[in-house]
Structures are given as C-alpha cells and as structure tokens.
Design a protein around this motif. Sequence first.
Motif, short mmCIF file in Angstrom:
data_model
loop_
_atom_site.label_atom_id
_atom_site.label_comp_id
_atom_site.label_asym_id
_atom_site.label_seq_id
_atom_site.Cartn_x
_atom_site.Cartn_y
_atom_site.Cartn_z
N PRO A 54 0.87 -1.24 0.16
CA PRO A 54 -0.03 -0.02 0.00
C PRO A 54 0.86 1.36 -0.08
CG PRO A 54 -0.01 -0.96 2.20
CD PRO A 54 0.80 -1.71 1.20
N LYS A 55 0.22 2.25 -0.43
CA LYS A 55 0.84 3.44 -0.49
C LYS A 55 1.44 3.96 1.05
CE LYS A 55 0.81 8.43 -2.02
NZ LYS A 55 -0.29 9.39 -2.60
N GLU A 56 0.49 3.99 1.92
CA GLU A 56 0.58 4.06 3.37
C GLU A 56 0.62 2.98 4.23
OE1 GLU A 56 1.39 7.06 4.19
OE2 GLU A 56 0.75 8.20 2.46
N PRO A 57 1.30 2.73 5.30
CA PRO A 57 1.28 1.51 6.13
C PRO A 57 -0.17 1.02 6.46
CG PRO A 57 2.95 2.92 7.04
CD PRO A 57 2.11 3.84 5.84
N ARG A 58 -0.63 -0.21 5.95
CA ARG A 58 -1.89 -0.71 6.50
C ARG A 58 -1.85 -2.22 6.11
NH1 ARG A 58 -3.49 2.43 1.82
NH2 ARG A 58 -4.62 1.22 0.46
N TYR A 59 -2.79 -3.13 6.49
CA TYR A 59 -2.94 -4.35 6.27
C TYR A 59 -1.94 -5.07 6.98
CZ TYR A 59 -6.10 -2.57 2.42
OH TYR A 59 -6.81 -1.93 1.65
N GLY A 60 -1.18 -4.53 7.71
CA GLY A 60 0.02 -5.24 8.40
C GLY A 60 1.24 -5.11 7.33
N ARG A 61 0.84 -4.26 6.35
CA ARG A 61 2.26 -4.17 5.45
C ARG A 61 2.76 -2.68 5.59
NH1 ARG A 61 1.49 -7.70 0.66
NH2 ARG A 61 -0.29 -9.27 1.02
N PRO A 62 4.04 -2.65 5.37
CA PRO A 62 4.72 -1.19 5.39
C PRO A 62 4.23 -0.27 4.26
CG PRO A 62 6.23 -2.82 4.49
CD PRO A 62 5.01 -3.62 4.99
N GLY A 63 4.42 0.87 4.23
CA GLY A 63 4.12 1.64 3.04
C GLY A 63 5.31 1.79 1.80
N PHE A 64 4.78 1.62 0.69
CA PHE A 64 5.84 1.53 -0.33
C PHE A 64 7.02 2.46 -0.40
CE2 PHE A 64 6.56 1.34 -5.10
CZ PHE A 64 7.03 0.02 -5.09
N VAL A 65 6.75 3.66 0.09
CA VAL A 65 7.92 4.31 0.09
C VAL A 65 8.97 4.09 1.25
CG1 VAL A 65 8.90 6.57 0.84
CG2 VAL A 65 7.03 6.51 -0.86
N GLN A 66 8.27 3.36 2.16
CA GLN A 66 9.36 2.84 3.26
C GLN A 66 9.97 1.66 2.94
OE1 GLN A 66 5.71 2.44 6.22
NE2 GLN A 66 7.37 2.42 7.87
N VAL A 67 9.38 1.08 2.00
CA VAL A 67 9.96 -0.29 1.38
C VAL A 67 11.17 -0.04 0.49
CG1 VAL A 67 9.73 -2.41 -0.35
CG2 VAL A 67 8.03 -1.93 1.61
N LEU A 68 10.64 1.02 -0.15
CA LEU A 68 11.90 1.53 -1.11
C LEU A 68 13.22 2.19 -0.29
CD1 LEU A 68 9.63 3.38 -3.84
CD2 LEU A 68 10.50 1.27 -4.02
N GLU A 69 12.98 2.75 0.72
CA GLU A 69 14.10 3.40 1.31
C GLU A 69 14.75 2.12 2.05
OE1 GLU A 69 11.99 6.42 3.43
OE2 GLU A 69 12.40 8.08 1.48
N ALA A 70 14.14 1.43 2.47
CA ALA A 70 14.72 0.29 3.36
C ALA A 70 15.41 -0.60 2.37
CB ALA A 70 13.64 -0.58 4.07
N VAL A 71 15.14 -0.84 1.02
CA VAL A 71 15.71 -1.74 0.29
C VAL A 71 17.14 -0.98 -0.22
CG1 VAL A 71 15.60 -2.81 -2.12
CG2 VAL A 71 13.72 -3.04 -0.41
N ASN A 72 16.86 0.46 -0.31
CA ASN A 72 17.96 1.00 -0.68
C ASN A 72 19.10 1.19 0.43
OD1 ASN A 72 19.51 3.12 -2.63
ND2 ASN A 72 18.95 4.47 -0.72
N LYS A 73 18.64 1.19 1.48
CA LYS A 73 19.54 1.26 2.46
C LYS A 73 20.26 0.19 2.82
CE LYS A 73 19.77 2.66 7.53
NZ LYS A 73 20.47 1.71 8.15
#
Length: 672
Positions: A128-147
Amino acid sequence: MTLPAANLLSDETSPYLRQHSHNPVHWRAWSPESLAEAEKTQKPILLSVGYAACHWCHVMAHESFESEDIAAVMNRLFVNIKVDREERPDIDQIYMAALTAMGEQGGWPLTMFLTPDAKPFWGGTYFPKEPRYGRPGFVQVLEAVNKAWQEKRESLANSANQLQAHVSARLATTQPPAQLSGTQLKSLAEGVYGMIDQEAGGLRGAPKFPNAPFMQTLWLNWLANGVEPHRDAVINSLQHMLRGGIYDHVGGGLARYSTDAEWLVPHFEKMLYDNAQLLRLANWAYAATGNELFRIRIEETIAWLLREMRVEGGGFASSLDADSEGEEGLFYIWDKDEIEAALRGDAPAFFEAFELAAPDNWEGKPIIRQTPTQGRYELAHVGETARLKQRLLDVREQRVRPGRDDKVLADWNGLLITALAECGRTFGRSEWLAAAEQAFNFVVAHADGSARLPHSILGNRALFPALSSDYAAMTNAAVALFEATGNAAYLEQGQKFLAALDRWYSDADGTGYFLTASDSADVPIRIRGDVDEAIPSATSQIIEAMVRLASVTGSIELQEKAWKVAEHAAGRATRQQYGQAGIVNACALVLEPMKLVMVDDKSAPQFIPVANRCPDPRRVDIFVPLGADGELPSLPGDVLPSTTKAGAYLCTGLSCLPTITDPAELERALRR
C-alpha cells in the motif's frame, strides 16, 4: 545504447504495459537494453509484474505508480522494469519461484528487487502507499531496500546468488527418468480427491479456483481405472461453479476465481484460458451425464467468447478487466430494483430461476446465483429463462464496460481452438468450428519470415520468439481441427510446429524442452516449463501434443520420443507432483494412447456422430471415406483398415478390438 530518463512503455505490444505508459515512473519493459542499463548504472532493479485484469495491480498503480512523489523515489534509486506476466510467463515464473523460496505468499502484483545483474534478493506482492493491512508503506519499502543495498551490498549479492541457484535447480533441473506406470495417475488422483470439498466442489477452503489440471487428473483416473467418485467430484464441482456467482449468468463465461468457499463472490476478471478449459470439462461432463446444465453453459460461454472476445481477424483477446468506473465488479452486479426495472412484470419468473445473494457483512450489491431447485426450473423453462437473460444483457450493454486486454496469446488461443473444435463436434455447431479455424489461421498468419510463431499479437505488432507452450498448444489445436474437419493440412502444420520445438527449444540430450527459445537473449535462467499454473505446464502440453500427433499419424518414432520425454518429465515431477499434475496427466496419455478409425459414408455417417458425442481426452479420431483407396491411416502393426464397408476400429496402445460394424456397439465400447 543509453536509455532516456523517461517512461518507455508507450510503444509496447502489451496493453497492460501501455496502461502504465503515462505513469511518472521511468518504466522500462524487460529487455537486454534495460538489463544493460542496470549493469551500467549499478542500480538495483525494481521489477513489477502484473496483468491487465488484475484488480490489485490497478490499486497499486493508482496509489503508488501514479504518484509524482513516489515515482521520484523509484526513479532516483532503481531501474524500474514492468512485466506483463501473460506476455512474459518465463520471467514471471522465475521471480515468483524466488518469492516463494523466501517463504512469502505469491500473487500479483509481484514486486521484486534484483541486483543489477537481475538476481533476486527481496520482494513481496502488493504494497500500500501508506502502512496498512499489516504491510509497510511503499516508500518505506523503497528506502529500506536502498539502505540495505548501500550498506550490505556484498551480503545481499551473496544471498541473491544462492537464491538464483535455488530457483535454477528447481525450474531448470535435469533428473533421472522415472518408469512410467498407471500408479502415478492413481496416486495423484487419490491425493487430489482427498482435498476436494465434497459439498461445494473444488478444493476445500477459500479462495476457490477452477483448477482445471486437478479436475483433469480426476477425470482421467475415472476413465483409466473406473473410479466413479473421482468423476462425480468433477461433475459436482462443475455444477456448483456453473450455478454459482463465479459464473456470469447474464452474459456467459467464468470469472477467474471466487473469494469465498461457496463459489459466490467472484474476483470479476474473466480469463480466456479459464473458459477454454471450462468448455472442455463441461463437454466431457455433458457426454457422461446428459445434464442440460452443461450444454446451456457451453452455449452461453461460447456466445460470450464470440460476442466479446474476438479481435479483428478472428483471434481471441486475453481477458476482461475486473473493474469498470474504478470499481471492481460494477459492470456485472445488480440489485433487485434494477432487475425489476429491466424485466418489469417478468421479474418474478427470473427469480424462479435465480437469486440475489451476498455473504455476511457484504456492503456491495448482491451477486446473481442459482440454487439446485432454481437450476431445475431453468432446465424446465430454457427458452423463457434465456429470453429474460437476454433482456438483462441488453440493459447491461449500456453500462461502462470493463477494459479488454486485446493481445492474442498463441498458447491460450490454442487451448480455446481445441475446446471449440471439440464442442463443435459434440453439438454439431459448424459456426464454432469455423471460429476455431479462423483463430488458428490468425495465429499462423502472424508467423515471421522463418515460419516461427509469435507468443503475443496486438494489432499489427507481434512479440517474438514464441514459448514452447505456444507450439504445443497450437499442435494440439491442429490435431483437434483435423479430427473435426479431416483436413490433413492441419497435421502438416502440427508436424512443422513440433519441428520448430526440436530446433529452438530442445535440451542438449533430446530428453526434454525449455520454455524459452535458444536465441532468447534476455532470460536469466532458461527454465523447463514443468510447473502448472492455471493451465497445464508447457512440458505437459508438449507431451500431449507428441502423443496425439503420433497416434493420428501412426509415427512410431514420434511415439517413442513422446515416451522418452515423458519419462524424464516424470522423473522431474516426482518431488512436486501436485504442482506438476499436468505432467502426470500427460504421462497417462502416453501409457494408453487410444485411436479410433472410422470408415463411414460422409453423406450419411453412422459412426462419426457416435464418436462426436463420446469425447475422450485419451483418444484421437480419424474419419476415412467409404471406398477410399488413397493413403490410409495405419493401425498398430501397420495394418490398414478395410474401406469396402462401414466399420470402426478402436485401438488402445498396440491392441485393437475386432472391427465394429454396429454404431450401438461402438457407443457401448466408447462408454465402457
């Protein structure tokens, strides 16, 4: 070649990719150039895989890929590649296998992160775009993967190498051959039967998919071993599907799956392959039971296919979207007031045959379905019910339609051509046969100058090279059309298809085939194509094509080759039978190929109508005109049938029954 910093999807052959051509994301299609860009920039790849009829793919696109802010992050950190899983199932299968190897649940959209050399190191499905359904938000995912990529690149690269090796071992492996025996089909069928929902049909639980390969396993085991509960499980499953909400009672055709355990609430996209396989199963069920429900649903589904799914030239489009006007299922659902407004005083008669139903806590409009009692009413009032449904269809045609994915896939069209040819024979519908022949000619007409098939066709564009599943499905279609028409040109075309398989797809030792051609330049792993998805695997379709063409031509060489390929495929399938039911089913055809040669009077046939109303997936049928003196089909032992009087020759493997001279006796033999 340096790719521009822009979205490059506008000129692709896939409508799904074109849907994303206006995203601010700098999407690339999967290609050697896109992979080279990742290598050159040393950016990781963000791979997004979906398909045009996928509801959650649209949701993620709207939430994230249309966002300027999220696109800016994607463009800065990744090389972004979009894949249509229907156009590139080879790529989809590789990275879906990687995701499941990570212990994640598969599905679409598939979101994978790859090293610059295209090895997977992390992924998921919908974010999802924002954190919900027990899933992180997509930008969080992108930044965590890049880090993680910046700080732990060597570790991630090592993990990616191991994961790539695991996927390669699973999908591209060679195993010792297995001895073919009937116990393989029997064992798998017993296992599948143990998973069957004895009340609602299909596999127990939710969501519920038609799962045609498993249904065929049960059907073949009934034919081979007389296990009537296995036959009954298929018939019961089909009855529940065809009365349930997963079936479009107004317009015909089956949705991809139901979200519940009762076949009530569909995921509303309609796929060509599901309906092709439904037609074959329903045709077999009609022949076995005479239940008019199957005939009616076959006629309705083919009417829908001819009305809504044909493209210019006669090929069949891939799918209809689940959504219209931004809402899933809106095109298909009705409330009571809408039905009463459309049918006025005839609405009570409609509700004798159908009901509006919804699960608990359902917020949308209800779904049309049918109880067994209402089903009996429909069968007793077929004409009246059909007229009422037509009136609703006329009203529905005024609504905003769901999008159609117009690409014509060679393998899916091959499946449908076979189904149309078989149903056309059973019901004596020459227009269905004509549609099958037109679709066949459409695919063949788009071959390149070297007579190689494309996998996907959109307008005047075609995507080359084909997959091995394309050649296999089209070979099976060629045999089905020969059976229906007697035109030997179809057999010649089938032989050319198998020759192309040998040239471009065969492995080094001639014991099997790969999914992708030897000159495919952008495939990170050349996989076998052993694993079933919603349709039988490429390998299983190849084996079926070989054994059917060998039976109809009498080629001992091709029969032996089919046996060898089947043994090696069976060896690879021993570790994951349930995911490779198609191979087990195909091996059953190799073990007991059946051949029916009918010498008959074409102007007043006695035996051909019997064969037409007794379809059997194990059998090929050959018609020889009474008095023919040209090239005749051979029986086992190179015996030629006598053409001086009408008769039927039914052979299984190397043995044949005595010549059958009575049509009633032939019917008993075919139904035994």
